[in-house]
Design an enzyme around this catalytic site. Sequence first.
Site, PDB file in Angstrom:
ATOM      1  CE  LYS A  69      30.460  -4.584 -27.405  1.00 56.84           C
ATOM      2  NZ  LYS A  69      31.762  -4.846 -26.792  1.00 56.84           N
ATOM      3  CD  GLN A  72      35.012  -6.282 -28.003  1.00 60.39           C
ATOM      4  OE1 GLN A  72      34.141  -5.458 -28.209  1.00 60.39           O
ATOM      5  NE2 GLN A  72      34.864  -7.233 -27.089  1.00 60.39           N
ATOM      6  CG  ASP A 132      33.204  -1.138 -22.498  1.00 63.38           C
ATOM      7  OD1 ASP A 132      32.034  -1.532 -22.614  1.00 63.38           O
ATOM      8  OD2 ASP A 132      34.154  -1.603 -23.153  1.00 63.38           O
TER       9      ASP A 132
END
Length: 284
Positions: free
Chosen positions: A53, A97, A120
């Site tokens: 990412k 995460q 997200d």
Amino acid sequence: MSAELIDGNALSKKIRTEVSERAAALAARGRKPGLAVILVGDNPASQVYVRNKVKACEDAGVHSVLEKYDASLSEAELLARIDALNRDPGIHGILVQLPLPKHIDDHKVIEAIAPAKDVDGFHVASAGALMVGETGFKACTPYGCMKMLESIGLKSLRGKHAVVIGRSNIVGKPMAMMLLQADATVTVCHSGTADLGHHTRQADVIVAAVGRRKVLTADMVKPGAVVIDVGMNRDEAGKLCGDVDFDGVKEVAGWITPVPGGVGPMTITMLLVNTLESAERAAG
Ligand code: NAP
């Protein structure tokens, strides 16, 4: 018949080029988009995801901050970091995460992210916005699947029947909602579904998001159907594979996504898109 491939790498490249151009335009106005990625602990898979990412951000001209913490970080300390990032005007997206260490409540942490920075798309506010068709951030994996459908001319799914296999909050449910908003007739299947094949055989579009190999085999697919494989599994030889029996299904389907090189790269791409979108909204 052999299905055509929906190439996630090629589509990602195209979308990431557009992201780079838009990021450069914002940077020229002194508003460079910024993403903060938080990793707690040393889960090896998470480390790879996070690295990918951050690298994708660098390549696209998006500023990224990687914050790595020891697994002993307390929930209160993590919440304090999120609070600081929520108030940081140089950060437009915050990604924590998952999974987090057991002593930290995932849900509490996700809900602490300001919805305006929830790139997200996991916050309840983002899920709610998707449900009622308001502006929010769409969960990246299903959003990427929708872009793949769009790339083969299926922006509208009016008159089409879509079957989603899986109902997780991060993939299956938002996927179903996005398909519904594209006017598909949607069926959602899960572990309690009797005779999965009965449903999938009627589908024009099938999205498999289960996490189990060969959940979808050729006999379960209508000739010409579009098959999107979200699954990420390992076969006996340790090779990455999806939920779909690719070799069999590609002989029946009209379109199919490969694993690797399908949905995976699109997920990161849509994270970049959401971050950019957030920065553009903040810039006005
Ligand atoms: P998850 O939370 O474990 O959900 C799996 C879903 O599959 C559940 O809804 C479960 O039903 C359903 N299921 C299990 N066995 C089934 C069966 N035999 N028939 C029909 N449905 C069944 O997983 P997830 O987070 O949604 O992820 C799904 C897969 O996608 C995983 O392989 C994951 O690694 C992958 N993934 C890939 C990406 C990417 O970027 N490519 C991103 C996210 C996830 P119940 O609800 O009844 O338990």
